[in-house]
Design a protein around this motif. Structure first.
Motif, short mmCIF file in Angstrom:
data_model
loop_
_atom_site.label_atom_id
_atom_site.label_comp_id
_atom_site.label_asym_id
_atom_site.label_seq_id
_atom_site.Cartn_x
_atom_site.Cartn_y
_atom_site.Cartn_z
N GLU A 143 1.25 -1.11 0.07
CA GLU A 143 -0.05 -0.24 0.20
C GLU A 143 0.87 1.57 0.00
O GLU A 143 0.59 2.16 -1.13
CB GLU A 143 -0.65 -0.06 1.18
CG GLU A 143 -1.83 1.46 1.00
CD GLU A 143 -3.07 1.11 2.10
OE1 GLU A 143 -3.96 1.38 2.24
OE2 GLU A 143 -2.84 0.31 3.34
N LYS A 144 1.93 1.18 0.89
CA LYS A 144 3.08 2.10 1.41
C LYS A 144 3.51 2.98 -0.57
O LYS A 144 3.64 4.31 -0.43
CB LYS A 144 3.90 2.54 2.28
CG LYS A 144 4.77 3.85 2.39
CD LYS A 144 5.65 3.63 3.71
CE LYS A 144 6.20 4.32 3.42
NZ LYS A 144 7.40 4.67 4.64
N VAL A 145 4.58 1.52 -1.19
CA VAL A 145 4.56 2.00 -2.71
C VAL A 145 3.68 1.96 -4.01
O VAL A 145 3.60 2.26 -4.78
CB VAL A 145 5.53 0.90 -2.17
CG1 VAL A 145 6.54 0.77 -1.92
CG2 VAL A 145 5.45 -0.08 -2.77
N GLY A 146 2.24 1.68 -3.67
CA GLY A 146 1.75 2.27 -4.24
C GLY A 146 0.94 1.56 -5.58
O GLY A 146 0.21 1.45 -5.88
N TRP A 147 1.29 -0.17 -4.60
CA TRP A 147 1.20 -1.17 -5.65
C TRP A 147 -0.06 -1.88 -5.51
O TRP A 147 -0.71 -2.64 -6.06
CB TRP A 147 2.31 -2.23 -5.76
CG TRP A 147 3.78 -1.59 -6.47
CD1 TRP A 147 3.95 -0.21 -6.50
CD2 TRP A 147 4.72 -2.04 -5.92
NE1 TRP A 147 5.22 -0.41 -6.84
CE2 TRP A 147 5.50 -1.75 -6.65
CE3 TRP A 147 5.37 -3.10 -5.75
CZ2 TRP A 147 7.33 -1.37 -6.16
CZ3 TRP A 147 6.15 -3.93 -5.41
CH2 TRP A 147 7.87 -2.62 -5.72
N TRP A 148 -0.65 -1.27 -4.52
CA TRP A 148 -1.99 -2.04 -4.25
C TRP A 148 -2.76 -0.92 -3.12
O TRP A 148 -2.14 -0.24 -2.27
CB TRP A 148 -1.58 -3.47 -3.24
CG TRP A 148 -2.72 -4.20 -2.61
CD1 TRP A 148 -3.79 -4.95 -3.35
CD2 TRP A 148 -3.86 -4.18 -1.27
NE1 TRP A 148 -5.37 -5.14 -2.73
CE2 TRP A 148 -4.45 -4.47 -0.90
CE3 TRP A 148 -3.07 -3.17 -0.20
CZ2 TRP A 148 -5.05 -4.75 -0.25
CZ3 TRP A 148 -3.56 -4.01 1.07
CH2 TRP A 148 -4.79 -4.14 1.35
N THR A 149 -4.10 -1.23 -2.88
CA THR A 149 -5.23 -0.38 -2.16
C THR A 149 -6.10 -1.80 -1.19
O THR A 149 -6.90 -2.80 -2.15
CB THR A 149 -5.25 0.80 -2.51
OG1 THR A 149 -6.18 -0.01 -3.29
CG2 THR A 149 -4.90 1.89 -3.19
N PRO A 150 -6.52 -1.38 0.10
CA PRO A 150 -7.50 -2.17 0.30
C PRO A 150 -8.87 -1.83 -0.52
O PRO A 150 -9.65 -2.77 -0.88
CB PRO A 150 -7.64 -1.95 1.88
CG PRO A 150 -6.55 -0.76 2.15
CD PRO A 150 -6.06 -0.82 0.73
N GLU A 151 -8.51 -0.81 -0.84
CA GLU A 151 -10.32 -0.55 -1.66
C GLU A 151 -10.47 -1.56 -2.83
O GLU A 151 -11.13 -1.37 -3.82
CB GLU A 151 -10.03 0.88 -2.22
CG GLU A 151 -9.89 1.81 -0.71
CD GLU A 151 -9.45 2.01 -0.14
OE1 GLU A 151 -9.48 2.24 1.25
OE2 GLU A 151 -7.84 1.99 -1.05
N ALA A 152 -8.54 -1.21 -3.55
CA ALA A 152 -9.13 -2.52 -4.76
C ALA A 152 -9.56 -4.04 -4.56
O ALA A 152 -9.02 -5.03 -5.53
CB ALA A 152 -7.80 -2.80 -5.02
#
Length: 169
Positions: A143-152
């Motif tokens: 999440e921090k590096v922008g590769w995944w979000t919980p919303e995804a």
């Protein structure tokens, strides 16, 4: 490689989004302000084979070593087996000083086989699945590096950390 307890390891290299080509010592990490990264898959295998008697124990030890001392290289898959269980253990570096390395492991169900294909193969990570293990750095790091979000939705390991998926029929 097999040890005296019939714990075995096999290896294949995978493409990862972030690659650290060389180890980073504690001294170098202090100078740069980045993380230490001293383990590569071959060293992890050797340490686990010296200290462990089961595949599950080896996964837990290698995961702890990666989280504590960091991982360098492109992505790697280790096939870890003992007389009772087989696991797929995949790891990579992350471009973050705190969440520097990530790993996942999935048990191969009895009666099935796994084909290592020089590509990450583990897909959806379910924190409640007893047949999976993962790094404590995985979800916050991705999440921090922008590769995944919980919303995804559920984290797909292959999509999150690899250079691409190759859908050959």
């Amino acid at each position: 490689i097999v040890n005296e307890h019939n714990l075995m390891m096999g290896e294949c290299t995978d493409g990862a989004k972030y690659v650290v080509s060389d180890p980073v010592t504690e001294e170098d990490a202090e100078k740069s302000g980045g993380p230490m990264r001293i383990f590569y898959s071959s060293e992890l295998s050797r340490v686990a084979l010296e200290r462990c008697t089961t595949a599950r124990e080896a996964i837990e030890l290698m995961g702890h070593l990666i989280e504590t001392y960091g991982f360098y290289s492109t992505g790697e898959t280790l096939l870890v087996g003992d007389p009772d269980e087989a696991w797929v253990f995949e790891m990579c570096s992350l471009p973050d000083a705190r969440y520097h390395s990530a790993w996942v492991a999935q048990r191969v169900p009895d009666g099935e086989v796994f084909v290592a294909a020089n590509q990450f193969r583990i897909r959806e990570i379910d924190p409640d699945d007893p047949d999976q293990m993962h790094s404590k750095f995985l979800f916050p790091g991705a999440e921090k590096v922008g590769w995944w979000t919980p919303e995804a939705g559920p984290l797909d390991w292959l999509e999150t950390v690899s250079t691409g998926e190759y859908r050959h029929p």
